[in-house]
Scaffold this motif. Structure first.
Motif, PDB file in Angstrom:
ATOM      1  N   SER A  82    -144.405 -24.694 -54.400  1.00  0.00           N
ATOM      2  CA  SER A  82    -143.509 -25.413 -55.296  1.00  0.00           C
ATOM      3  C   SER A  82    -142.123 -24.783 -55.340  1.00  0.00           C
ATOM      4  O   SER A  82    -141.112 -25.494 -55.339  1.00  0.00           O
ATOM      5  CB  SER A  82    -144.101 -25.474 -56.702  1.00  0.00           C
ATOM      6  OG  SER A  82    -144.292 -24.169 -57.221  1.00  0.00           O
ATOM      7  N   ASP A  83    -142.042 -23.438 -55.339  1.00  0.00           N
ATOM      8  CA  ASP A  83    -140.726 -22.797 -55.383  1.00  0.00           C
ATOM      9  C   ASP A  83    -139.964 -23.019 -54.089  1.00  0.00           C
ATOM     10  O   ASP A  83    -138.742 -23.199 -54.092  1.00  0.00           O
ATOM     11  CB  ASP A  83    -140.856 -21.300 -55.685  1.00  0.00           C
ATOM     12  CG  ASP A  83    -141.711 -20.570 -54.652  1.00  0.00           C
ATOM     13  OD1 ASP A  83    -142.562 -21.220 -54.012  1.00  0.00           O
ATOM     14  OD2 ASP A  83    -141.521 -19.349 -54.493  1.00  0.00           O
ATOM     15  N   ARG A 120    -140.322 -25.685 -52.135  1.00  0.00           N
ATOM     16  CA  ARG A 120    -139.882 -27.089 -52.174  1.00  0.00           C
ATOM     17  C   ARG A 120    -138.640 -27.234 -53.048  1.00  0.00           C
ATOM     18  O   ARG A 120    -137.710 -27.962 -52.705  1.00  0.00           O
ATOM     19  CB  ARG A 120    -141.010 -27.980 -52.708  1.00  0.00           C
ATOM     20  CG  ARG A 120    -142.108 -28.283 -51.711  1.00  0.00           C
ATOM     21  CD  ARG A 120    -142.913 -29.501 -52.146  1.00  0.00           C
ATOM     22  NE  ARG A 120    -143.429 -29.351 -53.497  1.00  0.00           N
ATOM     23  CZ  ARG A 120    -144.604 -28.787 -53.798  1.00  0.00           C
ATOM     24  NH1 ARG A 120    -145.358 -28.307 -52.822  1.00  0.00           N
ATOM     25  NH2 ARG A 120    -144.994 -28.698 -55.053  1.00  0.00           N
ATOM     26  N   GLU A 121    -138.643 -26.541 -54.179  1.00  0.00           N
ATOM     27  CA  GLU A 121    -137.489 -26.611 -55.086  1.00  0.00           C
ATOM     28  C   GLU A 121    -136.238 -26.071 -54.407  1.00  0.00           C
ATOM     29  O   GLU A 121    -135.150 -26.653 -54.518  1.00  0.00           O
ATOM     30  CB  GLU A 121    -137.779 -25.838 -56.366  1.00  0.00           C
ATOM     31  CG  GLU A 121    -138.790 -26.521 -57.271  1.00  0.00           C
ATOM     32  CD  GLU A 121    -139.165 -25.662 -58.463  1.00  0.00           C
ATOM     33  OE1 GLU A 121    -138.560 -24.579 -58.627  1.00  0.00           O
ATOM     34  OE2 GLU A 121    -140.057 -26.067 -59.230  1.00  0.00           O
ATOM     35  N   ASN A 122    -136.388 -24.941 -53.703  1.00  0.00           N
ATOM     36  CA  ASN A 122    -135.234 -24.373 -52.993  1.00  0.00           C
ATOM     37  C   ASN A 122    -134.724 -25.325 -51.921  1.00  0.00           C
ATOM     38  O   ASN A 122    -133.513 -25.508 -51.756  1.00  0.00           O
ATOM     39  CB  ASN A 122    -135.616 -23.030 -52.353  1.00  0.00           C
ATOM     40  CG  ASN A 122    -135.689 -21.905 -53.358  1.00  0.00           C
ATOM     41  OD1 ASN A 122    -135.101 -21.981 -54.439  1.00  0.00           O
ATOM     42  ND2 ASN A 122    -136.418 -20.857 -53.028  1.00  0.00           N
ATOM     43  N   ARG A 123    -135.658 -25.940 -51.191  1.00  0.00           N
ATOM     44  CA  ARG A 123    -135.264 -26.875 -50.140  1.00  0.00           C
ATOM     45  C   ARG A 123    -134.517 -28.063 -50.734  1.00  0.00           C
ATOM     46  O   ARG A 123    -133.484 -28.486 -50.208  1.00  0.00           O
ATOM     47  CB  ARG A 123    -136.506 -27.349 -49.392  1.00  0.00           C
ATOM     48  CG  ARG A 123    -136.231 -28.270 -48.205  1.00  0.00           C
ATOM     49  CD  ARG A 123    -137.547 -28.625 -47.515  1.00  0.00           C
ATOM     50  NE  ARG A 123    -137.295 -29.453 -46.342  1.00  0.00           N
ATOM     51  CZ  ARG A 123    -137.082 -30.759 -46.380  1.00  0.00           C
ATOM     52  NH1 ARG A 123    -137.077 -31.388 -47.548  1.00  0.00           N
ATOM     53  NH2 ARG A 123    -136.853 -31.437 -45.272  1.00  0.00           N
ATOM     54  N   ASP A 124    -135.035 -28.595 -51.845  1.00  0.00           N
ATOM     55  CA  ASP A 124    -134.381 -29.732 -52.492  1.00  0.00           C
ATOM     56  C   ASP A 124    -132.994 -29.355 -53.011  1.00  0.00           C
ATOM     57  O   ASP A 124    -132.040 -30.142 -52.910  1.00  0.00           O
ATOM     58  CB  ASP A 124    -135.242 -30.250 -53.649  1.00  0.00           C
ATOM     59  CG  ASP A 124    -136.524 -30.925 -53.168  1.00  0.00           C
ATOM     60  OD1 ASP A 124    -136.599 -31.270 -51.976  1.00  0.00           O
ATOM     61  OD2 ASP A 124    -137.444 -31.085 -53.986  1.00  0.00           O
ATOM     62  N   ARG A 125    -132.879 -28.153 -53.560  1.00  0.00           N
ATOM     63  CA  ARG A 125    -131.579 -27.697 -54.079  1.00  0.00           C
ATOM     64  C   ARG A 125    -130.577 -27.524 -52.941  1.00  0.00           C
ATOM     65  O   ARG A 125    -129.396 -27.869 -53.081  1.00  0.00           O
ATOM     66  CB  ARG A 125    -131.746 -26.385 -54.847  1.00  0.00           C
ATOM     67  CG  ARG A 125    -132.443 -26.569 -56.192  1.00  0.00           C
ATOM     68  CD  ARG A 125    -132.977 -25.273 -56.737  1.00  0.00           C
ATOM     69  NE  ARG A 125    -131.913 -24.341 -57.087  1.00  0.00           N
ATOM     70  CZ  ARG A 125    -132.144 -23.101 -57.527  1.00  0.00           C
ATOM     71  NH1 ARG A 125    -133.388 -22.661 -57.636  1.00  0.00           N
ATOM     72  NH2 ARG A 125    -131.138 -22.326 -57.850  1.00  0.00           N
ATOM     73  N   ASP A 168    -129.538 -31.073 -51.841  1.00  0.00           N
ATOM     74  CA  ASP A 168    -128.660 -31.681 -52.842  1.00  0.00           C
ATOM     75  C   ASP A 168    -127.255 -31.096 -52.757  1.00  0.00           C
ATOM     76  O   ASP A 168    -126.251 -31.826 -52.812  1.00  0.00           O
ATOM     77  CB  ASP A 168    -129.222 -31.462 -54.250  1.00  0.00           C
ATOM     78  CG  ASP A 168    -130.437 -32.328 -54.535  1.00  0.00           C
ATOM     79  OD1 ASP A 168    -130.661 -33.298 -53.788  1.00  0.00           O
ATOM     80  OD2 ASP A 168    -131.167 -32.016 -55.498  1.00  0.00           O
ATOM     81  N   ARG A 172    -135.006 -21.864 -44.556  1.00  0.00           N
ATOM     82  CA  ARG A 172    -135.332 -23.290 -44.600  1.00  0.00           C
ATOM     83  C   ARG A 172    -134.634 -24.066 -43.482  1.00  0.00           C
ATOM     84  O   ARG A 172    -135.195 -24.988 -42.900  1.00  0.00           O
ATOM     85  CB  ARG A 172    -134.938 -23.887 -45.962  1.00  0.00           C
ATOM     86  CG  ARG A 172    -135.651 -23.279 -47.156  1.00  0.00           C
ATOM     87  CD  ARG A 172    -136.946 -24.004 -47.490  1.00  0.00           C
ATOM     88  NE  ARG A 172    -138.012 -23.838 -46.511  1.00  0.00           N
ATOM     89  CZ  ARG A 172    -138.873 -22.818 -46.540  1.00  0.00           C
ATOM     90  NH1 ARG A 172    -138.803 -21.894 -47.464  1.00  0.00           N
ATOM     91  NH2 ARG A 172    -139.822 -22.747 -45.642  1.00  0.00           N
TER      92      ARG A 172
END
Length: 211
Positions: free
Chosen positions: A11-12, A14-19, A22, A54
């Motif tokens: 989850s962390d 995925r969050e970093n990748r999304d950030r 964005d 990433r």
């Protein structure tokens, strides 16, 4: 021994990748592709090492950041090709393409500069350009598109559209729509338009963008 299945990202992660994505989309859209990777990492609130884990290269980051725009490009040309009236389909393509590019300066740079240098991106761009050429041929056959239109004219149009700048996105999109209307008038066949010409000064443009 069974093959190992790829593990889903934590989850962390995925969050970093999304950030990262964005931040990259926001910066590419407003500042273009020359934004340093470190600035993207800072904007995302992570360290450069995390960004490079990433996305090892800027090319991979750009390709992923613009995946939605590439899909939108495909949808636009397919919608244009599906129109029973090829001139209407061509006009729709001009209008929607200008608006798509007006909303994202970085995507225009990526499309025109043949960047990133990846096989998938090159294939996507080639597909879009081939589809536009097919639609243009249909519109010419219907007598609605001027006979001397060449694909390079569309590339020049995107270059000019990229020069539209406004503080607010809505203002920029409105200006781009007006510009698209003028371009449609210029591309429309009329008794005074010249016959098709071989070559022309724009001939090198599509070669420069990998057409």
């Amino acid at each position: 021994m069974t093959d190992r299945l790829p593990h889903p990202l934590r989850s962390d992660a995925r969050e970093n990748r999304d950030r990262i994505l964005d931040a990259a989309r926001a910066l590419f859209a407003t500042e273009g592709l020359n934004v340093p990777m470190r600035e993207i990492a800072r904007h995302a609130g992570i360290g450069p090492a995390t960004l490079y884990r990433r996305f090892p290269t800027k090319q991979t980051l750009v390709a992923e950041a613009f995946a939605a725009e590439v899909r939108a490009c495909h949808a636009i040309v397919e919608e244009g090709l599906a129109e029973p009236d090829p001139w209407h389909g061509f006009c729709l393509l001009i209008e929607k393409t200008c608006e798509l590019h007006a909303r994202n300066r970085g995507f225009t740079e990526a499309f025109l500069a043949a960047f990133p240098d990846t096989t998938n991106t090159a294939m996507d761009r080639a597909y879009v350009l081939r589809s536009i050429a097919e639609l243009a041929d249909r519109a010419k056959g219907a007598g609605r598109l001027r006979a001397d239109f060449v694909l390079d004219d569309l590339i020049i149009m995107l270059m000019a559209n990229r020069g539209i700048h406004a503080t607010a996105t809505a203002t920029q999109v409105a200006a781009s729509r007006r510009f698209a209307a003028f371009m449609i008038q210029a591309f429309q066949a009329s008794p005074g338009t010249p016959a098709a010409a071989a070559g022309g000064p724009a001939g090198a443009v599509s070669r420069s963008v990998g057409a």
